[in-house]
Every structure is written in C-alpha cells, then in structure tokens.
Design a protein around this motif. Sequence first.
Motif, PDB file in Angstrom:
ATOM      1  N   PHE A 512      33.214  50.341  48.380  1.00 18.33           N
ATOM      2  CA  PHE A 512      34.276  49.486  48.772  1.00 18.33           C
ATOM      3  C   PHE A 512      35.365  50.666  48.976  1.00 18.33           C
ATOM      4  O   PHE A 512      35.605  51.565  48.237  1.00 18.33           O
ATOM      5  CB  PHE A 512      34.659  48.596  47.936  1.00 18.33           C
ATOM      6  N   ALA A 513      36.114  50.706  50.080  1.00 25.22           N
ATOM      7  CA  ALA A 513      37.153  51.789  50.533  1.00 25.22           C
ATOM      8  C   ALA A 513      38.502  51.067  49.690  1.00 25.22           C
ATOM      9  O   ALA A 513      39.051  51.981  49.117  1.00 25.22           O
ATOM     10  CB  ALA A 513      37.647  51.875  52.032  1.00 25.22           C
ATOM     11  N   HIS A 514      38.529  49.871  49.445  1.00 26.44           N
ATOM     12  CA  HIS A 514      39.948  49.363  48.643  1.00 26.44           C
ATOM     13  C   HIS A 514      38.954  48.351  47.596  1.00 26.44           C
ATOM     14  O   HIS A 514      38.866  47.035  48.155  1.00 26.44           O
ATOM     15  CB  HIS A 514      40.839  48.618  49.635  1.00 26.44           C
ATOM     16  N   LYS A 515      38.753  48.848  46.716  1.00 28.66           N
ATOM     17  CA  LYS A 515      38.094  47.794  45.803  1.00 28.66           C
ATOM     18  C   LYS A 515      39.171  46.672  45.415  1.00 28.66           C
ATOM     19  O   LYS A 515      38.468  45.535  44.975  1.00 28.66           O
ATOM     20  CB  LYS A 515      37.675  48.620  44.452  1.00 28.66           C
ATOM     21  N   THR A 516      40.357  47.060  44.996  1.00 26.08           N
ATOM     22  CA  THR A 516      40.986  45.914  44.422  1.00 26.08           C
ATOM     23  C   THR A 516      41.130  44.652  45.334  1.00 26.08           C
ATOM     24  O   THR A 516      40.943  43.680  45.345  1.00 26.08           O
ATOM     25  CB  THR A 516      42.579  46.398  44.165  1.00 26.08           C
ATOM     26  N   GLU A 517      41.365  45.115  46.773  1.00 25.22           N
ATOM     27  CA  GLU A 517      41.562  43.870  47.588  1.00 25.22           C
ATOM     28  C   GLU A 517      40.357  43.342  47.800  1.00 25.22           C
ATOM     29  O   GLU A 517      40.372  42.055  48.186  1.00 25.22           O
ATOM     30  CB  GLU A 517      41.894  44.497  49.095  1.00 25.22           C
ATOM     31  N   ALA A 518      39.120  44.025  47.424  1.00 24.62           N
ATOM     32  CA  ALA A 518      37.843  43.284  47.703  1.00 24.62           C
ATOM     33  C   ALA A 518      37.264  42.387  46.497  1.00 24.62           C
ATOM     34  O   ALA A 518      36.169  41.908  46.427  1.00 24.62           O
ATOM     35  CB  ALA A 518      36.841  44.317  47.902  1.00 24.62           C
ATOM     36  N   GLY A 519      38.224  42.664  45.424  1.00 25.86           N
ATOM     37  CA  GLY A 519      37.709  41.739  44.345  1.00 25.86           C
ATOM     38  C   GLY A 519      36.833  42.593  43.550  1.00 25.86           C
ATOM     39  O   GLY A 519      36.059  42.232  42.825  1.00 25.86           O
ATOM     40  N   ALA A 520      36.484  43.971  43.820  1.00 26.62           N
ATOM     41  CA  ALA A 520      35.774  44.514  43.279  1.00 26.62           C
ATOM     42  C   ALA A 520      35.960  45.494  42.033  1.00 26.62           C
ATOM     43  O   ALA A 520      35.518  46.702  41.680  1.00 26.62           O
ATOM     44  CB  ALA A 520      35.125  45.624  44.182  1.00 26.62           C
ATOM     45  N   GLY A 530      28.141  39.136  30.019  1.00 28.35           N
ATOM     46  CA  GLY A 530      28.471  37.955  30.784  1.00 28.35           C
ATOM     47  C   GLY A 530      29.228  38.143  31.998  1.00 28.35           C
ATOM     48  O   GLY A 530      29.639  37.068  32.673  1.00 28.35           O
ATOM     49  N   GLN A 531      29.361  39.443  32.519  1.00 28.39           N
ATOM     50  CA  GLN A 531      30.230  39.733  33.742  1.00 28.39           C
ATOM     51  C   GLN A 531      29.248  39.212  34.930  1.00 28.39           C
ATOM     52  O   GLN A 531      28.108  39.526  34.939  1.00 28.39           O
ATOM     53  CB  GLN A 531      30.640  41.198  33.653  1.00 28.39           C
ATOM     54  N   PRO A 532      29.751  38.434  35.666  1.00 24.78           N
ATOM     55  CA  PRO A 532      29.078  38.081  37.001  1.00 24.78           C
ATOM     56  C   PRO A 532      28.689  39.233  37.964  1.00 24.78           C
ATOM     57  O   PRO A 532      29.629  40.248  38.069  1.00 24.78           O
ATOM     58  CB  PRO A 532      29.882  37.061  37.575  1.00 24.78           C
ATOM     59  N   ASP A 533      27.889  39.286  38.836  1.00 24.43           N
ATOM     60  CA  ASP A 533      27.794  40.152  39.907  1.00 24.43           C
ATOM     61  C   ASP A 533      29.214  40.332  40.964  1.00 24.43           C
ATOM     62  O   ASP A 533      30.016  39.414  40.848  1.00 24.43           O
ATOM     63  CB  ASP A 533      26.522  40.165  40.745  1.00 24.43           C
ATOM     64  N   ILE A 534      29.344  41.507  41.475  1.00 25.43           N
ATOM     65  CA  ILE A 534      30.318  41.777  42.429  1.00 25.43           C
ATOM     66  C   ILE A 534      29.934  41.616  43.714  1.00 25.43           C
ATOM     67  O   ILE A 534      29.085  42.171  44.078  1.00 25.43           O
ATOM     68  CB  ILE A 534      31.083  43.122  42.051  1.00 25.43           C
ATOM     69  N   GLN A 535      30.311  40.559  44.669  1.00 20.69           N
ATOM     70  CA  GLN A 535      29.533  40.530  45.816  1.00 20.69           C
ATOM     71  C   GLN A 535      29.943  41.770  46.799  1.00 20.69           C
ATOM     72  O   GLN A 535      30.993  42.160  47.003  1.00 20.69           O
ATOM     73  CB  GLN A 535      30.240  39.103  46.441  1.00 20.69           C
ATOM     74  N   GLY A 536      28.624  42.018  47.456  1.00 23.01           N
ATOM     75  CA  GLY A 536      28.801  43.210  48.206  1.00 23.01           C
ATOM     76  C   GLY A 536      28.658  44.405  47.787  1.00 23.01           C
ATOM     77  O   GLY A 536      28.425  45.619  48.250  1.00 23.01           O
ATOM     78  N   LEU A 541      29.692  51.130  38.619  1.00 25.20           N
ATOM     79  CA  LEU A 541      30.324  51.990  37.880  1.00 25.20           C
ATOM     80  C   LEU A 541      31.275  51.314  36.735  1.00 25.20           C
ATOM     81  O   LEU A 541      32.028  50.513  37.024  1.00 25.20           O
ATOM     82  CB  LEU A 541      31.272  52.843  38.730  1.00 25.20           C
ATOM     83  N   ALA A 542      30.867  51.799  35.429  1.00 21.10           N
ATOM     84  CA  ALA A 542      31.728  51.420  34.381  1.00 21.10           C
ATOM     85  C   ALA A 542      32.314  52.688  33.801  1.00 21.10           C
ATOM     86  O   ALA A 542      31.665  53.666  33.541  1.00 21.10           O
ATOM     87  CB  ALA A 542      31.116  50.811  33.484  1.00 21.10           C
ATOM     88  N   GLU A 543      33.812  52.709  33.479  1.00 21.68           N
ATOM     89  CA  GLU A 543      34.414  54.069  32.898  1.00 21.68           C
ATOM     90  C   GLU A 543      35.495  53.466  32.036  1.00 21.68           C
ATOM     91  O   GLU A 543      36.040  52.327  31.983  1.00 21.68           O
ATOM     92  CB  GLU A 543      34.832  54.695  34.095  1.00 21.68           C
ATOM     93  N   GLU A 544      35.635  54.667  31.083  1.00 17.38           N
ATOM     94  CA  GLU A 544      36.810  54.256  30.052  1.00 17.38           C
ATOM     95  C   GLU A 544      38.240  54.096  30.763  1.00 17.38           C
ATOM     96  O   GLU A 544      38.474  55.110  31.762  1.00 17.38           O
ATOM     97  CB  GLU A 544      36.647  55.138  28.956  1.00 17.38           C
ATOM     98  N   MET A 545      38.961  53.293  30.296  1.00 13.58           N
ATOM     99  CA  MET A 545      40.348  53.386  30.957  1.00 13.58           C
ATOM    100  C   MET A 545      41.134  54.222  30.339  1.00 13.58           C
ATOM    101  O   MET A 545      41.055  54.804  29.207  1.00 13.58           O
ATOM    102  CB  MET A 545      40.927  51.842  30.916  1.00 13.58           C
ATOM    103  N   VAL A 546      42.180  54.749  31.140  1.00 17.09           N
ATOM    104  CA  VAL A 546      43.290  55.674  30.546  1.00 17.09           C
ATOM    105  C   VAL A 546      44.138  55.194  29.792  1.00 17.09           C
ATOM    106  O   VAL A 546      44.883  54.155  30.402  1.00 17.09           O
ATOM    107  CB  VAL A 546      43.769  56.611  31.963  1.00 17.09           C
ATOM    108  N   THR A 547      44.411  55.529  28.694  1.00 19.44           N
ATOM    109  CA  THR A 547      45.580  54.747  27.864  1.00 19.44           C
ATOM    110  C   THR A 547      46.774  55.677  27.912  1.00 19.44           C
ATOM    111  O   THR A 547      46.821  56.892  28.307  1.00 19.44           O
ATOM    112  CB  THR A 547      45.095  54.692  26.237  1.00 19.44           C
ATOM    113  N   ALA A 548      48.002  55.218  27.550  1.00 17.84           N
ATOM    114  CA  ALA A 548      49.249  55.634  27.429  1.00 17.84           C
ATOM    115  C   ALA A 548      49.616  56.353  28.822  1.00 17.84           C
ATOM    116  O   ALA A 548      50.142  57.488  28.855  1.00 17.84           O
ATOM    117  CB  ALA A 548      49.251  56.695  26.393  1.00 17.84           C
TER     118      ALA A 548
END
Length: 665
Positions: A512-520, A530-536, A541-548
């Motif tokens: 996706f070029a714009h993942k947020t808008e696509a709900g991705a 328990g996470q459902p699949d992301i359509q399309g 990709l899973a990654e550690e979020m940046v803190t602070a």
Amino acid sequence: MRDLTRLLRPRSIAVLGSGWAANVVEQCRKMGFDGPVWPVHPSRDAIAGAPCFRTLADLPHAPDATFIGVNRHATLDVVAELAAMGAGGATCFASGWEEAGEADLQAKLVQAAGDMPILGPNCYGVINYLDGALLWPDQHGGVRCDRGVALLSQSSNIVINLTMQARALPVAYVACLGNAAQTGLAELANALLSDDRVTALGMYVEGIDDAAAFADLAERARAAGKGIVCIKSGKTELSRTAAASHTASLAGGGAASSAFLRACGVAEVATPAELIETLKIFHHCGPQIGPRLCSLSCSGGEAGLVADLAAPYGVDFPPPSDAQRQRLGDILGPIVAIANPLDYHTFIWGDGPRTTDVFTTMLAGYDAGIFIIDPPRPDRCDPSSFQPALDAITAAATATGKPAFAVASLPENFDETLAARMAGPNIVPMMGFETALAAIRAAQTPPNAGGWRPWPRLPQRPIRMRDEASAKALIAAVGVTVPRAVTAATLAALAPLAATLTPPLALKGLGFAHKTEAGAVRLNLHSLDGQPDIQGAQGYLAEEMVTAPIAELLIGFRRDPVYGATLTLGFGGTTAELLADIQTLILPVTATDIDAALRRLRLWPLLDGYRGRPKADTAAAIATVLSLQSLFHTDDRLEEIEINPLILRAQGAVAVDAVLWESAE
C-alpha cells in the motif's frame, strides 16, 4: 556559446517585410540609431521613407542584425541566405512553428541558421536603448540611456508592459525569446549581462530549458556584481510520475521552481511592480543587500504601518545601539522615543543639517534604511518643503555608503521626474509600501554557493513501488535507522516471528502507498494473536514501535523533469498534508542547507525545545537526509523515496515508514 554581439549591438540593420517592418524602421529612426537601416522588399521602392533593396544580395554588406517579418516558410529561405552571407544574426517574427505543432519546420529553421544566432521564432525581437538599435515591430515605453538593466522575457506582451513603467528605472535592453528554437534563456541572458553597461537582469520566465546553464548564469552574474530577479510563471506540478505520495502533493505548485531560483541565488518576485523595484535596488546598490534594516518617518502612524506590513515579508527592524540612542536622543530631545522603526516627529522638519544628522546616525548602524516620504503631487501642491528631507536621505547614503530607500506609501506619490533626479549610487526612490518591502526582501537573497549545479534530469520511464520491507532494507544498508522487524507472506506465519520482538508492536500490510488510509496499519499491539487479515495485503510486516518520540518529520526525494531532483522536508505523520509545513530544496544539498531548511519550518520551535520540551536530535535527521541523498544519487533506478514519518527522539532518528518508487524497466 554563440557570439551574439553583432545581433544585440548592431552597426547595420536589415529589415524584411512590410507593415511590421515599417515599424522597425520608424523605431530605429525615433531612437536615433546612427547606423544604416536597410529595408529589403522585392517590389516596394521604400518602407517608412527608407529606400528598399530588392534582395539581400543587393545590400552593401552582410547586416549585423536582421528583422525577419515575412511568413514562416519564407523565413527559412531568408535565414539560410543570411547565414551564407555572414550576417550577424536575426530575429524571426512569424508564428506557426512548434507552438502550432510544426516541430519539424522549426527544426529546419535551426538547421538553416547554422552557426548564425537567431532569436525566436514567434518572437518580437530586441531593443538596445544604449545604442538606439531596435529590431522591434511595435510600440514601447523606453528611452535612450547610458547604463541600465536588461529585461528578458518569454512573453512579448509582458515585456512591452514593463517598458511602460514610470518608476525611474533605466532600461538598457529589452529582449524576447519566443520559441527559443536555437538561442536559449541562459545563452541570451549571458550575452546581455556581458555588456559592461548592463547593471542587472530582470526576467519573466515560463520555463527553464537548461537548469545547469541557468545556475551557471546566476553564478557568473554575481561574480560580475550584477543581480538577477525573476518572475516564474506557470507554477504547476511538473512531475511526470503519478506516484501517490505526500511528497507529490506537497511539493507542487511552484515549490521546485522557487527552490531552484533560491539555490541559484536569483531573487524571485511575484509581480511586475516588484520586479521593477527590485531591479532598481540592484541597479543602484549591487546584487544583494544585508538583512539589518532601519525605518524612519515623521509620523507614528507610518512607523506602525511599516512595521505591520513588513512582518509577512520576513523583514524586521532590530533596535538601535546604545550609542545610536544617545546620539539620536541628543538631537531629537526627550519627547521622541528612540526606536526602530523611528518616528522622529516634525521637530526637525525643514532643518536640513539636523535631519541629515538623524538620518545618517540611524543608517550608519544598519545594512540599509527605509525612509518613508510622500512628496506632495507637483501639479496641485508645492513640494519644496520636502526637499530638505530628500536631500538628507541622499546625504546619509553618501556619508555611510549604505543603501537608502526613499519609500512612498502609495506608488503614485513619487513623481517619476523627481525619482529620476534623486536616484543615484545607494539611493533608491521606491513606489508603494508593499511593493518596496517585497523588493527589499527579494534583494536580500543570498548568492549561489560557489560551484553548485543541479543534478542532471533523467528520461521519463515507467515506475513501480517496492514494498515497505524491501524499501527499509535498502535504506538501512546506507545507514538509516529503521525499527527491528520481521516479515512473512501470511499473518499466521508472522505471529510466531513477531514473538521475538519487544512490544508495543506495529502490524502493517505490505503493498500500500498509503497504509493508514487503507486501514493497513495496526498500532500498540502486544502480540499478533487473534489479529484478522488485512484485506488486499501482499504480505505482512511487524516491527517494534518507537518510544519517547519528540517529533515526526517527512523526508521526500523525487526526480524532477526540469531541475533534476528535489528534497521535501516537513512535519509529517498522518497530518502531513493538513499541516503543509514544508521546505523544498533542489539536490544536491549540504548539512548546512538542511539545517537552514528545518529552521524555516513554522513548527521549528517544536524541534528546538519549545516551552521546556526536550530538543529533538536534528543532527540525526540531517545525517539521515544526507545518507538518503547519497543513495538517491548513486542509484539512478530510484524515482522517489519518502520517509513519513522519521521519528525524532532526544537522541537518534528512526524511519518508521518508507515508500520507494523505482524504474520498472
């Protein structure tokens, strides 16, 4: 480059055509051209009272310059004959070439000219007010002068309008490019500036044909002590790609052209009036003025008004020094508040020596000064009482060697005759508050960093988008910090891999070029169970979020069809387009350039510890940009790189999202 001297400074002129040609003959006569003007016509005995030659071969010798006012097909034969006989150059007036879809015909014209310079086609021509030589088929508003600025335009009507100015600007040359089939923008500009009698160059530009040559022109002009000011029209998005990125939407609307002019050290203005007033500064003061300004007026209303009007132009007025305060207080007395802008009241009005002392004392502490003065209109009033103040402005400029701008609040309040009489070295009468302030700001444009040239532009080609995981691997290889991450083709396969990461986690669908808008995008996860699949999604990709985090920046690199490549910097995240707080630069850039661009952002204080907040590691952001620039330069497959956001922490910067477009070939 071709030698345009004979064309621009002719000693003999040939004219072909009838109606338009007659205007050329009459204009040369009116301007006092002292060389021969030879009309050439197969059947007429005279044009505008000048006897005609039947053919070019009948002329006494090859003309230095020729106005060709015949139809486009006949123009081809005339140009070829002139080139063969050793003529100095020609202007081609006829239309109906590439602008009318006749690119092949225009190519034949260039071939016919060979090494002989031509202007146009579809071109009005050139006016030389210094020597009274005109290859110009219409009216104009200029007069002869010994020294002045050159006006160069890609629009004949615009430059005709500029010649009608009544602002006491001496104009040395007027030149039009037309279709610029052979002689281009930078080549003609260089030729005009090479005349020692030309002090500055003003341009109306619709398109820049050779960005590197233009940058070279600007550097040469500065080295010669001559400023360039430009109106750039057609500020629309020029990119050939359809990449759906924040960079594409934010960096359009002329941002690239303005960034390019700034990088070249060329002053950019928005209106013809601003062009004229900036040229007056360059003509009388040189190619750049300093940033420290003072303002003086005999009215508190004027002092307050100029302060208010100056703010949007980025012009400010630093306070006077203690020594200035003491001296000004001694002259003006205890009632006058010593400040900048200074309202010196009317206690000294009409007292030439005291007014000169005040003006000189104030101006001496600054780079330049604004002296607000509206002489009464001479047709209804007696302006003589204003002469001591006008003389004091001149005396202050002479004594200090600093530019003094005599600014009338309304443009019509400075009579052209008075302005021309007053103008001189470092003395510039200026018409209208807003126009003067815009011109002063433009004249503060710093020069081109020596030797800077834009990258070459790349040919148009189809593109494709890399997935985020692949894009991050590429930028990580050049030293850009990215989050720890794992990838998999399916969510089920990703879940056990994600268990090796430290929560909180971000889960993203790839492709996706714009993942947020696509709900991705899913954030702040402690596991993927328990996470459902992301359509399309074309992978995960899973990654550690940046803190602070302290701030989020957008960094965008993009190929440009005119200027080579651009860099967009701004506040990012999901509100990047809403904030639209960006700076655009033309590559290559230095760490100093990047730092200066960040400081120009409206929200810069948020990076710099606003109201006790921790400071963001902008040095890490600059290092990231430089690493990406190196990658973009060495890998010419890349069409666009966007990091949005680059999260800045107190120490370090992390690219948490990356979109990369590359050649599909």
